[in-house]
Design a protein around this motif. Structure first.
Motif, short mmCIF file in Angstrom:
data_model
loop_
_atom_site.label_atom_id
_atom_site.label_comp_id
_atom_site.label_asym_id
_atom_site.label_seq_id
_atom_site.Cartn_x
_atom_site.Cartn_y
_atom_site.Cartn_z
N GLU A 1 54.37 44.53 66.75
CA GLU A 1 54.13 44.16 68.14
C GLU A 1 52.93 43.23 68.28
N GLU A 2 53.10 42.15 69.01
CA GLU A 2 51.98 41.25 69.28
C GLU A 2 50.86 42.01 69.99
N GLY A 3 49.64 41.69 69.61
CA GLY A 3 48.49 42.39 70.17
C GLY A 3 47.96 43.47 69.26
N THR A 4 48.70 43.79 68.19
CA THR A 4 48.20 44.74 67.21
C THR A 4 46.98 44.12 66.53
N PRO A 5 45.85 44.81 66.49
CA PRO A 5 44.65 44.22 65.88
C PRO A 5 44.90 43.85 64.42
N GLN A 6 44.44 42.67 64.04
CA GLN A 6 44.66 42.20 62.67
C GLN A 6 44.01 43.11 61.64
N ASN A 7 42.84 43.65 61.97
CA ASN A 7 42.18 44.53 61.00
C ASN A 7 42.97 45.81 60.77
N LYS A 8 43.69 46.29 61.79
CA LYS A 8 44.53 47.47 61.60
C LYS A 8 45.72 47.14 60.71
N ILE A 9 46.33 45.98 60.93
CA ILE A 9 47.47 45.57 60.10
C ILE A 9 47.05 45.46 58.63
N ASP A 10 45.91 44.79 58.39
CA ASP A 10 45.44 44.62 57.01
C ASP A 10 45.05 45.95 56.39
N GLU A 11 44.44 46.83 57.17
CA GLU A 11 44.07 48.15 56.66
C GLU A 11 45.29 48.92 56.20
N VAL A 12 46.34 48.89 57.00
CA VAL A 12 47.56 49.63 56.66
C VAL A 12 48.28 48.99 55.47
N LEU A 13 48.53 47.69 55.54
CA LEU A 13 49.33 47.05 54.50
C LEU A 13 48.59 46.96 53.16
N SER A 14 47.27 46.86 53.19
CA SER A 14 46.52 46.73 51.94
C SER A 14 46.26 48.07 51.28
N LYS A 15 46.41 49.20 52.01
CA LYS A 15 46.09 50.51 51.45
C LYS A 15 47.29 51.45 51.41
N TYR B 1 62.75 31.80 55.37
CA TYR B 1 61.44 32.42 55.59
C TYR B 1 60.39 31.61 54.84
N ILE B 2 59.30 31.31 55.51
CA ILE B 2 58.18 30.60 54.89
C ILE B 2 57.01 31.58 54.83
N ILE B 3 56.54 31.84 53.59
CA ILE B 3 55.55 32.88 53.34
C ILE B 3 54.37 32.20 52.63
N PRO B 4 53.29 31.90 53.35
CA PRO B 4 52.27 31.01 52.77
C PRO B 4 51.04 31.68 52.15
N TYR B 5 50.60 32.81 52.66
CA TYR B 5 49.29 33.34 52.25
C TYR B 5 49.42 34.80 51.84
N GLU B 6 49.89 35.03 50.63
CA GLU B 6 50.09 36.40 50.17
C GLU B 6 48.76 37.11 49.90
N LYS B 7 48.72 38.37 50.26
CA LYS B 7 47.58 39.23 49.95
C LYS B 7 48.07 40.36 49.05
N GLU B 8 47.20 40.78 48.15
CA GLU B 8 47.59 41.79 47.16
C GLU B 8 47.68 43.17 47.79
N GLY B 9 48.72 43.93 47.42
CA GLY B 9 48.86 45.31 47.85
C GLY B 9 48.44 46.28 46.75
#
Length: 388
Positions: free
Chosen positions: A54-68, A161-169
């Protein structure tokens, strides 16, 4: 609902064949739970998970969840468009603009996966055309196929799909896909790292900490609570059982030979952890023991403590040296907590010259003769439970 699209690479989950859907559903449930209260739409396809958040989800929350969250090899915010080469080039040019790309990126390369073999252009042709379009539009960028600042991944599936900036999980398997175990958590460096490795293999953990007040301070207890809190995002929720252990240790000190006291104390801990594990439907114990690191972790000592438990004892760090363990502890954020100067019950009651190569039958007999049953039962009855 307006959403942002993230593409997750699943790695090991994709190899599970007939059981793959079980692992995928476990990961899907975990992500939905951790991203609440924001809405998500999640689907999987050929080693990828597509998550619309959902738009408006804080980016830091998204990164916290997906990275951990275990089970994710890498993730990236992505865009999709129709399966038409010109549209793909246009979208790649847009997403690589100065306004959207990280400022440190100066080089790139393009990789294409053409899962839809009916698409008229070959993977190499797509990569070439996309790279050419990006270079023309952004002359400050250059191509580096060996060590690029970012890889623009183009995947031709139901859409492009264009996927430009991968982050490590975190890689590994989703927590809860591998069963449930009881972690023996101290305030030291090792056991939190063992918890991380157990969770990486899909094990959901309860944890037990043994507190010997007043010989160990309340600060030592708070340190372990802080460790559990730091581990919680990786463990997808943890229940901490705090056991008052003073009476058990004093009993051991009264009746046990000094050189055997560490082993008898360890046996009592295993006995309590075993009972808590069964009460909480855990099928194994997890410890932070590494072979020969201390006296209670020699082959003979480990054989003795194994003999006390009727559940499997997992030791994820058995072959690690201390520097390897410290490296991981720093990466997951537990090291600075573990080195706080508050000693636990293991160090307070350690003998000067502990037994290194115990005779299992002899020490087992001494453990039984110590008559710890009532003290152990009383300790379990007084447990304190904290749920994260």
């Amino acid at each position: 609902m307006q959403t942002n699209l993230y593409v997750l690479r699943l790695g090991e989950i994709s190899l599970k064949k007939n059981n793959r859907s079980v692992f995928e559903q476990t990961l899907k449930h975990t992500l939905k739970f951790k991203l609440r209260p924001y809405s998500t739409i999640i689907r999987t396809s050929k080693g990828r998970m597509f998550v619309e958040i959902e738009e408006g989800t804080p980016q830091n929350k998204i990164d916290e969840v997906l990275s951990k969250t275990f089970g994710i090899v890498s993730y990236s915010q992505a865009v999709s468009c129709e399966k038409e080469l010109k549209a793909v080039c246009t979208m790649a040019v847009r997403i690589m603009s100065r306004d959207l790309r990280p400022s440190a990126i100066r080089t790139f390369k393009v990789e294409t996966v053409r899962s839809d073999k009916t698409f008229e252009h070959l993977s190499y042709d797509i990569s070439r055309e996309v790279g050419h379009a990006v270079l023309e539009a952004h002359p400050d960028l250059t191509v580096d196929v060996r060590n690029p600042g970012t890889v623009i991944r183009v995947e031709i599936r139901d859409k492009a799909y264009i996927i430009p900036y991968e982050k490590e999980g975190q890689k590994g398997l989703p927590v809860r896909a591998g069963g449930k175990a009881m972690l023996m958590l101290s305030g030291g460096i090792d056991s939190p790292v063992a918890a991380w490795y157990a969770a990486k293999r899909g094990i959901h953990l309860h944890a037990v900490y043994f507190h010997a007040y007043p010989y160990t301070s309340d600060e030592a207890k708070e340190k372990v609570i802080a460790l559990a809190r730091q581990l919680n995002p990786y463990l997808d929720g943890v229940v901490l059982h705090i056991i008052p252990f003073t009476d058990v240790q004093l009993r051991i000190k009264q009746v046990g030979l000094e050189e055997e006291q560490t082993l008898l104390m360890r046996a009592a801990m295993v006995k309590i952890a075993n009972a808590l594990a069964r009460a909480n439907e855990c099928t194994a114990l997890v410890t932070g023991e590494a072979l020969s690191q201390v006296a209670s972790q020699t082959l003979q000592s480990l054989s003795f403590t194994d003999h006390i438990s009727d559940l499997l004892i997992l030791r994820p760090l058995i072959g690690f040296d201390k520097e390897e363990i410290i490296t991981v502890a720093k990466r997951i954020g537990t090291f600075d907590i573990s080195i706080l100067p508050f000693e636990d019950c293991c160090t307070i009651f350690s003998p000067k010259h502990p037994l290194i190569k115990p005779d299992r039958e002899v020490v087992t007999r001494h453990y039984r003769e110590a008559g710890l049953g009532e003290a152990i039962e009383a300790a379990i009855e007084q447990e304190e439970i904290i749920t994260f």
